[in-house]
Design a protein around this motif. Structure first.
Motif, PDB file in Angstrom:
ATOM      1  N   THR A  24      11.027  56.934  76.139  1.00  0.00           N
ATOM      2  CA  THR A  24      12.334  56.701  76.762  1.00  0.00           C
ATOM      3  C   THR A  24      13.373  57.621  76.108  1.00  0.00           C
ATOM      4  O   THR A  24      13.150  58.116  74.997  1.00  0.00           O
ATOM      5  CB  THR A  24      12.769  55.236  76.562  1.00  0.00           C
ATOM      6  OG1 THR A  24      12.886  55.000  75.140  1.00  0.00           O
ATOM      7  CG2 THR A  24      11.753  54.261  77.151  1.00  0.00           C
ATOM      8  N   PRO A  25      14.507  57.864  76.772  1.00  0.00           N
ATOM      9  CA  PRO A  25      15.544  58.715  76.163  1.00  0.00           C
ATOM     10  C   PRO A  25      15.972  58.225  74.776  1.00  0.00           C
ATOM     11  O   PRO A  25      16.213  59.024  73.872  1.00  0.00           O
ATOM     12  CB  PRO A  25      16.700  58.631  77.163  1.00  0.00           C
ATOM     13  CG  PRO A  25      16.054  58.314  78.475  1.00  0.00           C
ATOM     14  CD  PRO A  25      14.869  57.450  78.145  1.00  0.00           C
ATOM     15  N   LYS A  57      11.109  55.312  85.044  1.00  0.00           N
ATOM     16  CA  LYS A  57      12.538  55.049  84.881  1.00  0.00           C
ATOM     17  C   LYS A  57      13.228  56.373  84.585  1.00  0.00           C
ATOM     18  O   LYS A  57      12.623  57.286  84.024  1.00  0.00           O
ATOM     19  CB  LYS A  57      12.755  54.059  83.740  1.00  0.00           C
ATOM     20  CG  LYS A  57      12.167  52.687  84.019  1.00  0.00           C
ATOM     21  CD  LYS A  57      12.724  51.646  83.063  1.00  0.00           C
ATOM     22  CE  LYS A  57      12.175  50.274  83.409  1.00  0.00           C
ATOM     23  NZ  LYS A  57      11.250  49.768  82.433  1.00  0.00           N
ATOM     24  N   GLU A  58      14.490  56.451  84.942  1.00  0.00           N
ATOM     25  CA  GLU A  58      15.233  57.703  84.785  1.00  0.00           C
ATOM     26  C   GLU A  58      15.255  58.155  83.326  1.00  0.00           C
ATOM     27  O   GLU A  58      15.536  57.364  82.421  1.00  0.00           O
ATOM     28  CB  GLU A  58      16.679  57.513  85.281  1.00  0.00           C
ATOM     29  CG  GLU A  58      17.365  58.842  85.556  1.00  0.00           C
ATOM     30  CD  GLU A  58      18.811  58.657  86.006  1.00  0.00           C
ATOM     31  OE1 GLU A  58      19.585  59.579  85.814  1.00  0.00           O
ATOM     32  OE2 GLU A  58      19.131  57.575  86.544  1.00  0.00           O
ATOM     33  N   THR A 278       6.972  44.432  66.806  1.00  0.00           N
ATOM     34  CA  THR A 278       7.883  45.275  67.593  1.00  0.00           C
ATOM     35  C   THR A 278       7.539  45.120  69.071  1.00  0.00           C
ATOM     36  O   THR A 278       7.871  44.128  69.685  1.00  0.00           O
ATOM     37  CB  THR A 278       7.789  46.761  67.168  1.00  0.00           C
ATOM     38  OG1 THR A 278       6.409  47.165  67.136  1.00  0.00           O
ATOM     39  CG2 THR A 278       8.418  46.990  65.802  1.00  0.00           C
ATOM     40  N   HIS A 279       6.836  46.121  69.635  1.00  0.00           N
ATOM     41  CA  HIS A 279       6.387  46.057  71.026  1.00  0.00           C
ATOM     42  C   HIS A 279       5.195  46.990  71.180  1.00  0.00           C
ATOM     43  O   HIS A 279       5.007  47.924  70.403  1.00  0.00           O
ATOM     44  CB  HIS A 279       7.508  46.426  72.001  1.00  0.00           C
ATOM     45  CG  HIS A 279       8.322  47.614  71.572  1.00  0.00           C
ATOM     46  ND1 HIS A 279       8.065  48.893  71.993  1.00  0.00           N
ATOM     47  CD2 HIS A 279       9.373  47.714  70.720  1.00  0.00           C
ATOM     48  CE1 HIS A 279       8.926  49.726  71.446  1.00  0.00           C
ATOM     49  NE2 HIS A 279       9.734  49.045  70.664  1.00  0.00           N
ATOM     50  N   SER A 280       4.386  46.727  72.221  1.00  0.00           N
ATOM     51  CA  SER A 280       3.088  47.398  72.350  1.00  0.00           C
ATOM     52  C   SER A 280       3.183  48.758  73.014  1.00  0.00           C
ATOM     53  O   SER A 280       2.836  48.904  74.181  1.00  0.00           O
ATOM     54  CB  SER A 280       2.129  46.522  73.156  1.00  0.00           C
ATOM     55  OG  SER A 280       1.511  45.605  72.301  1.00  0.00           O
ATOM     56  N   ASN A 281       3.678  49.727  72.293  1.00  0.00           N
ATOM     57  CA  ASN A 281       3.538  51.113  72.724  1.00  0.00           C
ATOM     58  C   ASN A 281       3.672  52.017  71.499  1.00  0.00           C
ATOM     59  O   ASN A 281       3.880  51.517  70.376  1.00  0.00           O
ATOM     60  CB  ASN A 281       4.531  51.493  73.836  1.00  0.00           C
ATOM     61  CG  ASN A 281       5.972  51.285  73.436  1.00  0.00           C
ATOM     62  OD1 ASN A 281       6.302  51.250  72.260  1.00  0.00           O
ATOM     63  ND2 ASN A 281       6.836  51.124  74.417  1.00  0.00           N
TER      64      ASN A 281
END
Length: 300
Positions: A24-25, A57-58, A278-281
């Protein structure tokens, strides 16, 4: 981040877990040095192959690992200079003379100054020994609240020269009770070779994974094959298969407030990290690693 090799040809590989990396940005800025390094080494390349049904997503960028997603891990392990011992199943962690004594299924216990645990959180809670008493009640509740989805991944390896005639490199499936995602792995990575046959990976839906979690892998593989025939009829017989059960696939509920790490004991130091915090990536893994490092700084 597992890449499996064909027993017939080790150059024929398939990613059984993470398929590509979405940046993501926000993380492109925050983790820029990590992406720059992996791109400079050719470990990551922009994903240019068509993935049908992918939600973009943008500002998001997608990357693929040409040598398989496990090459990312291998890169960091090599850079670390650490001695890696695989297939050591830890069963107990005990306090001994201001060190951690780690017991395994086989072999003698070993002592360490610092222990970092990054396995799925339910496996941390299964560990025996003093670690069970070290975890405070509040921490235990937080750890017990971490949950994961479950799914199966099936890798199929084909003979050199086999043609799989579809316009996409990957496809998200929304209309099948069993199959959620299919990728022609070599096509996804933009690798075409006359010597190496194509490889295919199928990810099941989470409801299917949960329903058949305790079934025999051979039986599950047969069910996936039956459903695959309805989506891609007339596929040739693979020369080899690899069926992977992901009991802990992706984190559906991380530890409260996603702290990045959890320090269970200070002297000697025992820290938990990984996507459960955290999160899965990929960016979730980096974020946790940086938090673990911060927690360890005073103890190294």
């Amino acid at each position: 981040m597992t890449t499996a090799c064909s027993p017939q040809n080790p150059q024929s590989t398939v990613d059984l877990g993470a398929q590509y990396i979405t940046c993501t940005p926000h993380y492109a800025k925050k983790h820029q040095s990590f992406y720059d390094e992996l791109l400079a080494h050719g470990i990551l390349k922009p994903l240019t192959s068509p993935i049908e049904g992918m939600v973009m997503k943008e500002g998001d960028c997608n990357f693929v690992a040409p040598q398989g997603v496990s090459s990312i891990i291998k890169h960091y392990l090599k850079e670390s200079g650490a001695d890696i011992c695989f297939r050591q199943c830890v069963t107990q962690i005990n306090l001994r003379n201001d060190k951690w004594e780690v017991s395994k299924e086989t072999g003698s216990p070993e002592q360490f100054d610092i222990v970092v645990l990054t396995m799925p959180v339910p496996q941390i809670l299964q560990l025996q020994g003093d670690i069970a008493n070290v975890i405070s009640e509040c921490q235990r509740q937080q750890l017990q609240s971490v949950s994961y989805s479950s799914r199966y991944a099936l890798g199929l390896f084909y003979e050199a020269g086999t043609k799989i005639d579809v316009p996409w490199a990957g496809q998200y499936i929304t209309s099948n009770p069993c199959i959620r995602f299919i990728s022609i792995d070599n096509k996804k990575r933009n690798i075409v070779s006359s010597e190496i046959g194509p490889s295919l990976v199928i990810h099941t839906t989470v409801p299917f994974g949960v329903t058949y979690l305790e079934h025999r892998t051979e039986d599950v593989q047969e069910l996936i094959f039956q459903q695959l025939e309805t989506i891609l009829p007339g596929l040739p017989q693979p020369v080899a298969t690899k069926c992977q059960k992901w009991r802990h696939s992706q984190v559906t509920n991380a530890a409260a407030n996603s702290p990045g790490q959890m320090t269970l004991h200070l002297k000697p130091c025992l820290v938990c990290g990984g996507d459960g915090f955290t999160h899965s990536n990929f960016d979730g893994c980096i974020a946790s690693a940086l938090c673990v490092l911060e927690a360890l700084k005073d103890h190294i």
